[in-house]
Design a protein around this motif. Structure first.
Motif: not given
Length: 348
Positions: A178-182, A146-162, A115-122
């Motif tokens: 992974s498709l849902e997060i994409t 559903s709360g991450w829409y528009g708040q993630l950078e999926v082309e930025k590491d480490p999330l992109a690699n994950l 709850s204390s993390m940013a969506p990207q970290q979550q």
């Protein structure tokens, strides 16, 4: 032969053994000629019975003595021996069964900290835990995505690699996560309107057709306009453009409908581009979102392809690789072995 030719023929060269010596069938061992009982042999001298290499006997006794001394020392003071063995056991061997480092379960501390993390970290934490099969990770992705829409950078590491690792995971639930997060990262709601917008772009932005076909496959897999998108992909696998056909087969692999298997087999068999053929093979064998049961339905078609004399060597090798990936049977490039295996393991 007669005449001049016979006279000029070269006689074969015969290598004879040395005088009074017969050849043995055992290399390095000579056989004495037959004894003449009337000839008295001289007595055997000590030199003749002396070992050819007296050092061998000495070395044997030295090794034996060292081993005996080692055993005496071990009996007198076994602690160093036990310590050495304990150190060997402490080092984790790669040739062993899976060895858990800890229970694969999200801790209460991690769950509270979300709850204390940013969506990207979550997303990064939960995707990493899902890849490693942590209990509860996929459920938390489903709950929070559903709360991450528009708040993630999926082309930025480490999330992109994950995400890249997850889409190739052996667990289809991890691939689905992974498709849902994409979709959240690209802010594409799972709605027909998203499909409409992307199809319009597909018509107008040919330079982006690869990504557009891929993301349409993602939407179709998540239950958005699946039948409609299957028609789009089936039309595009006959497109004159190689890149379009290549990503159309990727899209069919993502849709993973039963009716997509036959068109993928046909692209694998007959598309003019080796890239498209290989992509279709991968979609059938391992990539995409087909279940193992669905992939097994492609086996009869692959068995037929083994006998297709029109296939080039690379495509033929991909047939056997696909069979191995789908079945797990390591039968190489042996058509008879594959038919026999399928006759015993295929569904009746």
């Amino acid at each position: 032969m007669t005449g001049v030719h016979a006279a000029s023929a070269v006689a074969p060269v015969v290598l004879l053994p040395a005088a009074n010596r017969q050849l043995s069938m055992i290399p390095g061992v000579e056989v004495s000629p037959m004894k003449d009982e009337n000839v008295q042999e001289p007595p055997i001298t000590p030199e003749e019975i002396r070992p050819a290499n007296p050092g061998l006997g000495k070395r044997f006794f030295v090794v034996l003595a060292i081993g005996f001394i080692f055993l005496l020392l071990a009996a007198a003071n076994p602690a160093p021996i036990k310590a050495a063995w304990a150190e060997f056991e402490r080092i984790i061997q790669l040739k062993s069964d899976p060895l858990p480092a800890s229970p694969a379960k999200l801790s209460g501390h991690e769950i509270e900290g979300l709850s204390s993390m940013a969506p990207q970290q979550q997303a990064e934490l939960l995707m990493e835990r899902a890849i490693n099969h942590y209990e509860g990770a996929i459920e938390l992705i489903e709950k929070n995505v559903s709360g991450w829409y528009g708040q993630l950078e999926v082309e930025k590491d480490p999330l992109a690699n994950l995400l890249n690792t997850a889409i190739n995971a052996n667990d289809l639930r991890v691939r689905a996560a992974s498709l849902e997060i994409t979709l959240a990262g690209y802010n594409l709601p799972k709605s027909p309107e998203s499909v409409d917008k992307l199809l319009t772009r597909l018509q107008d932005e040919r330079e982006h057709r690869a990504w557009l076909l891929w993301i349409l496959g993602v939407l179709g897999n998540r239950g958005v306009e699946t039948a409609r998108l299957e028609t789009v992909f089936l039309d595009r696998i006959h497109d004159p453009d190689q890149t379009t056909r290549a990503y159309a087969v990727v899209g069919l692999g993502l849709l993973a409908t039963d009716s997509s298997i036959a068109p993928l087999l046909e692209s694998f068999r007959s598309d003019l581009s080796p890239n498209v053929r290989e992509g279709a093979a991968c979609a059938l064998a391992q990539s995409g979102m087909f279940t193992q049961e669905q992939r097994l339905r492609a086996v009869p078609g692959l068995l037929q392809m083994m006998d297709d004399a029109t296939l080039d060597p690379a495509t033929r090798s991909w047939v056997f690789q696909a069979l191995q990936d789908i079945t797990g049977a390591g039968l190489g490039s042996n058509p008879a072995a594959w038919r026999d295996w399928w006759s015993h393991h295929g569904r009746r």
